[in-house]
Every structure is written in structure tokens, then in C-alpha cells.
Design a protein around this motif. Structure first.
Motif, PDB file in Angstrom:
ATOM      1  N   MET A 234      34.084  38.863  44.158  1.00 15.98           N
ATOM      2  CA  MET A 234      34.599  38.049  43.349  1.00 15.98           C
ATOM      3  C   MET A 234      35.045  36.807  43.582  1.00 15.98           C
ATOM      4  O   MET A 234      35.509  36.707  44.881  1.00 15.98           O
ATOM      5  CB  MET A 234      35.793  38.808  42.686  1.00 15.98           C
ATOM      6  CG  MET A 234      36.855  38.145  41.721  1.00 15.98           C
ATOM      7  SD  MET A 234      38.385  38.881  41.067  1.00 15.98           S
ATOM      8  CE  MET A 234      38.579  37.901  39.904  1.00 15.98           C
ATOM      9  N   ILE A 235      34.610  35.765  42.828  1.00 10.37           N
ATOM     10  CA  ILE A 235      35.019  34.083  43.214  1.00 10.37           C
ATOM     11  C   ILE A 235      35.879  33.754  42.478  1.00 10.37           C
ATOM     12  O   ILE A 235      36.040  33.801  41.237  1.00 10.37           O
ATOM     13  CB  ILE A 235      33.355  33.234  43.302  1.00 10.37           C
ATOM     14  CG1 ILE A 235      32.585  34.135  44.109  1.00 10.37           C
ATOM     15  CG2 ILE A 235      34.067  32.139  43.551  1.00 10.37           C
ATOM     16  CD1 ILE A 235      31.135  33.422  43.729  1.00 10.37           C
ATOM     17  N   ALA A 236      37.316  33.194  43.072  1.00 16.50           N
ATOM     18  CA  ALA A 236      38.307  32.737  42.569  1.00 16.50           C
ATOM     19  C   ALA A 236      38.209  31.361  42.521  1.00 16.50           C
ATOM     20  O   ALA A 236      38.140  30.680  43.443  1.00 16.50           O
ATOM     21  CB  ALA A 236      39.669  33.388  42.972  1.00 16.50           C
ATOM     22  N   CYS A 237      38.145  30.673  41.406  1.00 21.11           N
ATOM     23  CA  CYS A 237      38.320  29.407  41.208  1.00 21.11           C
ATOM     24  C   CYS A 237      39.609  28.778  41.090  1.00 21.11           C
ATOM     25  O   CYS A 237      40.324  28.944  39.898  1.00 21.11           O
ATOM     26  CB  CYS A 237      37.400  28.633  40.009  1.00 21.11           C
ATOM     27  SG  CYS A 237      37.138  27.029  39.947  1.00 21.11           S
ATOM     28  N   VAL A 238      40.176  27.973  41.958  1.00 19.86           N
ATOM     29  CA  VAL A 238      41.430  27.504  41.966  1.00 19.86           C
ATOM     30  C   VAL A 238      41.613  25.812  42.096  1.00 19.86           C
ATOM     31  O   VAL A 238      40.691  25.422  42.480  1.00 19.86           O
ATOM     32  CB  VAL A 238      42.359  28.084  43.267  1.00 19.86           C
ATOM     33  CG1 VAL A 238      42.476  29.797  42.896  1.00 19.86           C
ATOM     34  CG2 VAL A 238      41.555  27.593  44.515  1.00 19.86           C
TER      35      VAL A 238
END
Length: 125
Positions: free
Chosen positions: A52-56
């Protein structure tokens, strides 16, 4: 359409919470609440590895959204799957039998001192 996207993400959050919370281990996982969770069922709780890639964002105005994203990603990180390689026992048995046949052919060839002939008269491969 945004309502269905938000309800899908809410259902995904519920599934992630159910899978990642050790206190809820073995309880019902609500995969059927949305199409998104049905699609991701094998990836989240099945026999696979998932990234899972979290874009912040580092901007001040996006602080609240970034914090919520990091909390969401932390809950997803708590999901522990143990993927295993799927083996077909019949396929493994067939391969073992073929190896045994080849070994027996080689033993016969050494015992007879030459190439073996098949039933139709030609040499065996």
C-alpha cells in the motif's frame, strides 16, 4: 459518484480495521460491503503479498488529510498475511513418478549395455 467512492473507502477502512486489529482476530470481515473490498479481498486477507502506498503532503493546509492518511496506512500495516506457495499434490506425484521412470530406464540401459528399444522398435528418448 463521489458518494459511492467514499462508501467504498469507508468499507475498505472497516475491512482494514477488522484484519489489522489483534482484538478482532477471527471475527467477521465485511468484504461484501462494497465492490472495492470484494475486488481487494484476496489481496487484503488472502494468500498474497500486498503493498500500500500512502500519498502525503508537507503543506500546512493538508496536515489533517495527511494525518488521516498516515493513520489509515498504519492500520493497513498491521495486517499480517502468511502467503504460501500453492502446490498441486498430483502434479508433484506425477513429477516424482516421471523421475523414477527415467531413473529405471537408465538402470536398464546400463544393465543391458546399450540403448533401450521401445515397443514399436525405435530407441527410447
Amino acid at each position: 459518484e463521489s458518494v459511492s467512492i467514499n462508501s467504498g473507502l469507508l468499507a475498505l477502512g472497516n475491512v482494514i480495521s477488522a484484519l489489522g486489529d489483534p482484538a478482532k482476530k477471527g471475527s467477521h470481515v465485511p468484504y461484501r460491503e462494497s465492490k472495492l473490498t470484494r475486488l481487494l479481498q484476496d489481496s487484503l486477507g488472502g494468500n498474497s503479498r500486498t503493498v500500500m502506498i500512502a500519498c502525503v503532503s508537507c503543506a500546512d493546509i493538508d496536515f489533517e488529510e495527511t494525518l488521516n492518511t498516515l493513520k489509515y496506512a498504519h492500520r493497513a500495516r498491521n495486517i499480517k498475511n502468511k502467503p504460501v506457495i500453492n502446490h498441486d499434490p498430483r502434479q508433484a506425484q506425477l513429477a516424482a513418478m516421471q523421475d523414477e521412470i527415467e531413473s529405471l530406464r537408465e538402470q536398464l540401459q546400463r544393465a543391458n549395455g546399450g540403448p533401450m528399444l521401445s515397443m514399436v522398435g525405435g530407441p527410447l528418448p
